[in-house]
Design an enzyme around this catalytic site. Structure first.
Site, PDB file in Angstrom:
ATOM      1  N   VAL A  59       9.326   7.381  68.205  1.00  0.00           N
ATOM      2  CA  VAL A  59      10.626   8.044  68.199  1.00  0.00           C
ATOM      3  C   VAL A  59      10.438   9.561  68.183  1.00  0.00           C
ATOM      4  O   VAL A  59      11.189  10.292  68.848  1.00  0.00           O
ATOM      5  CB  VAL A  59      11.493   7.555  67.016  1.00  0.00           C
ATOM      6  N   ALA A  62       9.742  10.511  71.661  1.00  0.00           N
ATOM      7  CA  ALA A  62      10.973  10.424  72.463  1.00  0.00           C
ATOM      8  C   ALA A  62      11.900  11.600  72.189  1.00  0.00           C
ATOM      9  O   ALA A  62      12.421  12.225  73.123  1.00  0.00           O
ATOM     10  CB  ALA A  62      11.692   9.102  72.175  1.00  0.00           C
ATOM     11  N   GLU A  63      12.113  11.933  70.921  1.00  0.00           N
ATOM     12  CA  GLU A  63      13.014  13.038  70.608  1.00  0.00           C
ATOM     13  C   GLU A  63      12.426  14.370  71.061  1.00  0.00           C
ATOM     14  O   GLU A  63      13.139  15.243  71.545  1.00  0.00           O
ATOM     15  CB  GLU A  63      13.350  13.094  69.123  1.00  0.00           C
ATOM     16  N   SER A  64      11.113  14.513  70.942  1.00  0.00           N
ATOM     17  CA  SER A  64      10.468  15.761  71.368  1.00  0.00           C
ATOM     18  C   SER A  64      10.642  15.983  72.864  1.00  0.00           C
ATOM     19  O   SER A  64      11.018  17.070  73.304  1.00  0.00           O
ATOM     20  CB  SER A  64       8.979  15.732  71.021  1.00  0.00           C
TER      21      SER A  64
END
Length: 147
Positions: A59, A62-64
Site C-alpha cells: 500500500v 501504491a500511495e507513493s
C-alpha cells in the site's frame, strides 16, 4: 506542452529523499502520459513476520506512486493529498522486486483517481489498488509565500 518523461522522473526522485520512499527503496522508473511506475525491492525490510511482502508495504508503494503521479498533473500553486486508498492483495511475494504502475482513471479539477497494479518480475498481479487524491491550493504564509 508535451510530456517530458525525464523531467517527471527527476521531480519524483527529488521529492523522495529522507522519506518513506527512500526507507523502503522505492525508485521511480518510468513515466508517460497518464501513468507512472516505481519499483520496490522485496527484502526483510518490507516483510511481515511470516517472511512475505507486508500488505502495508504494498500500500505504501501504491500511495507513493499514485501521489507522485498526481503531482505530475498539478501546477506549482497546488498540492495534492491522498484521501482514500484501497488494496486487494492477490499473491504473496518473498523476494525480488515488485513494480507499481499508477494509471490515471479520472483527472478532475479537484480529484484524481488512480488504479495501481503491483506486479512481480514475471508480470503476475500481486496487489490491485485504487487511490483518490484531492487537489488543493497551496497554503500561504503572512507574506504570501507557499508553505
Amino acid at each position: 506542452m508535451p510530456f517530458d518523461k525525464d523531467q517527471a522522473l527527476a521531480m519524483c526522485r527529488r521529492f523522495s529523499g529522507n522519506t518513506l520512499m527512500e526507507t523502503l527503496g522505492i525508485e521511480y522508473t518510468d513515466a508517460g502520459e497518464g501513468y507512472l511506475e516505481a519499483t520496490m525491492p522485496v527484502t526483510p525490510r518490507v516483510h511481515q513476520p511470516m517472511g512475505l511482502l507486508h500488505g502495508g508495504a504494498s500500500v505504501a508503494l501504491a500511495e507513493s506512486v499514485g501521489s507522485a503521479a498526481s503531482i505530475m498533473y498539478i501546477n506549482p500553486a497546488e498540492e495534492e493529498r491522498g484521501i482514500e486508498i484501497s488494496a486487494s492483495h492477490l499473491q504473496s511475494k518473498r523476494d525480488g522486486f515488485v513494480t507499481g504502475r499508477a494509471s490515471l482513471i479520472h483527472k478532475g479539477r479537484s480529484l484524481h483517481l488512480w488504479e495501481i497494479k503491483i506486479t512481480d518480475e514475471e508480470g503476475k498481479l500481486v496487489s490491485l489498488c485504487k487511490l483518490t487524491n484531492m487537489v488543493l491550493p497551496k497554503k500561504k504564509d503572512n507574506n504570501g509565500r507557499s508553505i
